[in-house]
Design a protein around this motif. Structure first.
Motif, PDB file in Angstrom:
ATOM      1  N   HIS A  12      -5.131   8.401  -2.346  1.00 18.99           N
ATOM      2  CA  HIS A  12      -5.799   7.110  -2.176  1.00 18.99           C
ATOM      3  C   HIS A  12      -6.718   6.757  -3.339  1.00 18.99           C
ATOM      4  N   HIS A  56       1.816   4.412  -3.138  1.00 16.26           N
ATOM      5  CA  HIS A  56       1.726   5.872  -3.039  1.00 16.26           C
ATOM      6  C   HIS A  56       2.784   6.549  -3.922  1.00 16.26           C
ATOM      7  N   HIS A  88       0.832  -1.199   0.000  1.00 17.15           N
ATOM      8  CA  HIS A  88       0.000   0.000   0.000  1.00 17.15           C
ATOM      9  C   HIS A  88       0.877   1.263   0.000  1.00 17.15           C
ATOM     10  N   GLU A  89       1.864   1.294   0.871  1.00 17.06           N
ATOM     11  CA  GLU A  89       2.730   2.473   0.954  1.00 17.06           C
ATOM     12  C   GLU A  89       3.527   2.657  -0.333  1.00 17.06           C
TER      13      GLU A  89
HETATM   14 ZN   LIG Z   1      -2.282   5.199   2.130  1.00 14.12          ZN
END
Ligand SMILES: [Zn+2]
Length: 115
Positions: free
Chosen positions: A104, A92, A88-89
């Protein structure tokens, strides 16, 4: 007060996830991993920090990113959950690896493409 520690284990996890997910636009050598202790925020497990273009120019460095995991939250996760948080990170980070961050909303699309 928040304390930050460079974390080799997270660094290796980043390398592995970048590999497994074929995120070839990410240079793991320019993703610096930290573990922090003492964050007040109750919801955040991890976060991704960018180095904006103006700072890159000011300091005469290439784009770098920092992934910070919150020890109090992250450490109790399963291995699978940890990988998911790191993915997830990493998502980004935009394809250009230029110093910005994806929001997001943009991340959702990226995640769907990976599946
Ligand atoms: Zn996030």
């Amino acid at each position: 007060m928040i304390k930050y520690y460079k974390d080799e284990e997270i660094q290796n996890r980043v390398r592995r996830v970048v590999d497994q997910r074929s995120l070839s636009y990410i240079d793991p050598n320019r993703v610096v991993c930290f573990k922090s202790k003492g964050t007040k925020s109750k919801r955040i497990i991890a976060r991704c920090w960018s180095l904006p273009t103006i700072w890159q120019k000011a300091l005469e460095v290439d784009a770098h990113y920092v992934i910070e995991v919150i020890s109090e939250k992250f450490d109790r996760l399963s291995e699978e959950q940890k990988d998911h948080v790191i993915l997830h990170e990493l998502l980004h980070i935009p394809k250009g690896f230029g110093g910005g961050l994806r929001h997001h909303k943009q991340l959702k699309n990226a995640l769907e493409k990976l599946r």
